[in-house]
Design a protein around this motif. Structure first.
Motif, mmCIF file in Angstrom:
data_model
loop_
_atom_site.group_PDB
_atom_site.id
_atom_site.type_symbol
_atom_site.label_atom_id
_atom_site.label_comp_id
_atom_site.label_asym_id
_atom_site.label_seq_id
_atom_site.Cartn_x
_atom_site.Cartn_y
_atom_site.Cartn_z
ATOM 1 N N ALA A 201 0.845 -1.202 0.000
ATOM 2 C CA ALA A 201 0.000 0.000 0.000
ATOM 3 C C ALA A 201 0.878 1.249 0.000
ATOM 4 N N ALA A 202 1.985 1.207 0.757
ATOM 5 C CA ALA A 202 2.884 2.368 0.805
ATOM 6 C C ALA A 202 3.503 2.610 -0.562
ATOM 7 N N ARG A 203 3.909 1.512 -1.224
ATOM 8 C CA ARG A 203 4.540 1.667 -2.542
ATOM 9 C C ARG A 203 3.563 2.268 -3.556
ATOM 10 N N SER A 204 2.313 1.819 -3.482
ATOM 11 C CA SER A 204 1.349 2.345 -4.455
ATOM 12 C C SER A 204 1.044 3.811 -4.158
ATOM 13 N N ALA A 205 1.061 4.178 -2.860
ATOM 14 C CA ALA A 205 0.800 5.585 -2.508
ATOM 15 C C ALA A 205 1.938 6.478 -3.014
ATOM 16 N N VAL A 206 3.167 6.000 -2.854
ATOM 17 C CA VAL A 206 4.312 6.794 -3.316
ATOM 18 C C VAL A 206 4.261 6.980 -4.830
ATOM 19 N N ARG A 207 3.829 5.917 -5.502
ATOM 20 C CA ARG A 207 3.722 6.005 -6.958
ATOM 21 C C ARG A 207 2.732 7.116 -7.345
ATOM 22 N N SER A 208 1.605 7.172 -6.648
ATOM 23 C CA SER A 208 0.630 8.230 -6.941
ATOM 24 C C SER A 208 1.180 9.591 -6.542
ATOM 25 N N LEU A 209 1.871 9.610 -5.403
ATOM 26 C CA LEU A 209 2.422 10.884 -4.912
ATOM 27 C C LEU A 209 3.424 11.453 -5.908
ATOM 28 N N GLN A 210 4.165 10.568 -6.538
ATOM 29 C CA GLN A 210 5.152 11.041 -7.506
ATOM 30 C C GLN A 210 4.508 11.395 -8.845
ATOM 31 N N GLY A 211 3.205 11.234 -8.902
ATOM 32 C CA GLY A 211 2.484 11.746 -10.067
ATOM 33 C C GLY A 211 2.208 10.726 -11.151
ATOM 34 N N GLU A 212 2.439 9.427 -10.857
ATOM 35 C CA GLU A 212 2.241 8.447 -11.923
ATOM 36 C C GLU A 212 0.760 8.352 -12.330
ATOM 37 N N PHE A 213 -0.105 8.325 -11.324
ATOM 38 C CA PHE A 213 -1.543 8.274 -11.592
ATOM 39 C C PHE A 213 -1.968 9.551 -12.319
ATOM 40 N N SER A 214 -1.502 10.687 -11.820
ATOM 41 C CA SER A 214 -1.878 11.981 -12.417
ATOM 42 C C SER A 214 -1.419 12.057 -13.869
ATOM 43 N N ARG A 215 -0.233 11.506 -14.147
ATOM 44 C CA ARG A 215 0.263 11.553 -15.540
ATOM 45 C C ARG A 215 -0.624 10.718 -16.456
ATOM 46 N N GLU A 216 -1.085 9.568 -15.932
ATOM 47 C CA GLU A 216 -2.003 8.749 -16.734
ATOM 48 C C GLU A 216 -3.280 9.528 -17.024
ATOM 49 N N ILE A 217 -3.793 10.185 -15.990
ATOM 50 C CA ILE A 217 -5.037 10.950 -16.166
ATOM 51 C C ILE A 217 -4.792 12.096 -17.154
ATOM 52 N N GLN A 218 -3.632 12.746 -16.999
ATOM 53 C CA GLN A 218 -3.322 13.856 -17.898
ATOM 54 C C GLN A 218 -3.223 13.365 -19.344
ATOM 55 N N GLY A 219 -2.617 12.173 -19.524
ATOM 56 C CA GLY A 219 -2.500 11.599 -20.859
ATOM 57 C C GLY A 219 -3.878 11.385 -21.481
ATOM 58 N N LEU A 220 -4.794 10.864 -20.657
ATOM 59 C CA LEU A 220 -6.163 10.652 -21.142
ATOM 60 C C LEU A 220 -6.824 11.986 -21.484
ATOM 61 N N LEU A 221 -6.593 12.962 -20.618
ATOM 62 C CA LEU A 221 -7.198 14.284 -20.854
ATOM 63 C C LEU A 221 -6.669 14.885 -22.154
ATOM 64 N N ASP A 222 -5.360 14.727 -22.389
ATOM 65 C CA ASP A 222 -4.770 15.288 -23.617
ATOM 66 C C ASP A 222 -5.426 14.678 -24.855
ATOM 67 N N GLU A 223 -5.606 13.355 -24.811
ATOM 68 C CA GLU A 223 -6.228 12.692 -25.968
ATOM 69 C C GLU A 223 -7.668 13.138 -26.156
#
Ligand code: GDP
Length: 461
Positions: free
Chosen positions: A155-177
């Motif tokens: 759970a900590a690893r997945s939170a850090v991944r989101s904190l570093q913006g990985e989830f946000s980048r995916e969302i941004q990629g979708l938004l760009d398309e």
């Protein structure tokens, strides 16, 4: 010739935005420790630093300082750090006072900051300011609290991944398309008489299909993250002595078992939380659901039965030596029908039967021994399987809010596809899809939503 002085354009004082209120909080946990930190954030903190310590610390350099009370006496000697705006967590001027970690010392320091004009920070206010000042987006802000609350390494690893913006980048990629697709559609709407068919030329439907595919992949990763965070509600049912406690202990195995009673449920109903491959399983033991004549207990028990309706999985234990008997059937009849059902035949060591997995009309049947551990892997596997868990790399922490936003986006994309021959409606569905998706990172968020998210933080974060 008179030299003209360069003019600097400054907003009139009345037009300048108010500087943010200075907030302060103890950032370290309550209690005693080596170090206690008071954190301060605000508009311009040089004067406060000077009044507190007689020093003007260089940016981002730790300096030793005597923190002084109003009468000049020393409260503590510690480290003073200054992170000038905008290069700080909140994007504002930030000071950190690292003192000795005694509750009295840090409270005296906090009190001194309040005397010097700061006010107490509200829960999550530092992170809220980081969001409002564009240092992090909303999904990252939520990951901060998920990291602090993480109960397992996964759970900590997945939170850090989101904190570093990985989830946000995916969302941004979708938004760009999505935006690129909207541009095509809007261009077609704006220039209806043009020869070129923008939509066909730009392969609008192909883009829509690819967008949908990508959205599905993000959803599946986010769903795994939600599981890691929220876990599964598992109900354990069965007659006395059938081996419920033994099974619970066996499932916990060498996984770290953190027993946390759940608020809002009857105490004796709940056993606690254990982790299987990092997924929290909140196990509810129905042994507490006995018949009773006590009115108060009755109400509690009725409420508990209703809660069971929302469980993800019901594990019904029976004794492998006797199979499913009359009393087992009576219990089974009372169990909620919504959740997935696993019947466990326990004590196969006594019955001298092998571990096995089979299907019954109402669900899966697993024969095992809680005592020897034989067949436990089958059950673990089944539980994770029912949860939809696939051990995957790159899971990022996510919550129900994110999943419903992704779902809503998918619904609008599907509507758009269905309406692709009615251009204005097609355009409108794409617009709705974009605003649903953007709520994840906070592009369009209401004040209530922000209040809801940040109120769950601790003070000082
Ligand atoms: P509960 O009342 O359903 O929680 O049952 P317990 O876990 O307390 O187990 C009741 C008794 O059955 C204890 O003496 C256990 O040691 C025993 N028991 C539980 N599971 C097994 C098993 O798989 N094999 C054998 N031989 N005994 C078991």
């Amino acid at each position: 010739m008179e030299q003209r002085r360069p003019t600097t354009v400054r907003p009139e004082p009345s037009h300048r935005p108010d500087p943010p209120a200075t907030i302060a909080a103890i950032a370290t946990p309550a209690g005693r420790g080596g170090i206690g930190i008071v954190r301060i954030s605000g508009g311009e903190l040089g004067a406060l630093a000077a009044a507190l310590s007689g020093k003007q610390p260089a940016p981002r350099r730790a300096v030793v300082a005597d923190f002084k009370a109003a009468d000049g006496s020393v409260i503590d000697r510690g480290l003073l750090l200054h992170f000038p705006a905008p290069h700080s967590f909140t994007g504002e001027d930030v000071l950190e006072l690292h003192a000795h970690g005694g509750p009295v010392v840090v409270h005296m320091l906090l009190g001194r900051c309040l005397e010097l004009g700061a006010r107490m920070a509200e829960p999550g206010e530092f992170t809220r300011r980081a969001f409002l000042n564009g240092k992090i987006d909303l999904a990252q802000a939520e990951a901060v609290i998920d990291l602090i609350d993480a109960e397992t390494q996964a759970a900590a690893r997945s939170a850090v991944r989101s904190l570093q913006g990985e989830f946000s980048r995916e969302i941004q990629g979708l938004l760009d398309e999505l935006i690129a697709l909207r541009v095509l559609v809007e261009a077609t709407l704006d220039f209806p008489d043009e020869e070129i068919d923008f939509l066909t030329a730009g392969d609008a439907l192909g883009r829509l299909a690819r967008l949908d595919e990508r959205l599905r992949r993000v959803f599946s990763r986010a769903r795994q993250g939600r599981l890691l965070r929220g876990g599964l509600q598992v109900v354990l049912a069965g007659q006395p002595n059938v081996g419920k406690s033994s099974l619970l202990n066996r499932l916990a195995g060498d996984e770290l078992a953190i027993v946390t009673p759940h608020p809002g449920t009857t105490r004796d109903l709940v056993r606690g939380t254990l982790h299987v491959e990092g997924i929290p399983l909140h196990v509810i033991d129905t042994a507490g659901l006995r018949e009773t004549s006590d009115q108060v207990e009755k109400i509690g028990i009725e409420r508990s039965w209703r809660e069971l309706e929302r469980a993800d999985v019901v594990v019904h234990l029976v004794d492998a030596n006797f199979g499913v008997g009359e009393e087992d059937r009576a219990i089974a009849d009372r169990l909620p029908v919504g959740p997935a059902r696993i019947t466990v035949e326990n004590k196969i060591d006594l019955a001298q039967r092998p571990a096995a997995r089979g299907e019954t009309g109402s669900g899966v049947l697993i024969a095992l021994s809680a005592k020897t551990g034989e067949g436990i892997e089958l059950l673990r596997h089944e539980l994770l399987n029912l949860a939809g868990w696939q051990p995957a790399e790159g899971v990022f922490t996510a919550r129900e809010r994110h999943l419903s936003a992704l779902n809503e986006t998918a619904t609008h994309l599907a509507e758009a596809r269905a309406l692709s021959n009615r251009l204005e409606l097609f355009a409108e569905e794409l617009r709705l899809a974009q605003s649903a998706l953007a709520t994840i990172t906070g592009g369009f968020s209401s004040d209530e939503l922000l209040g809801e998210i940040f109120s769950r933080f601790c003070i000082g974060k």
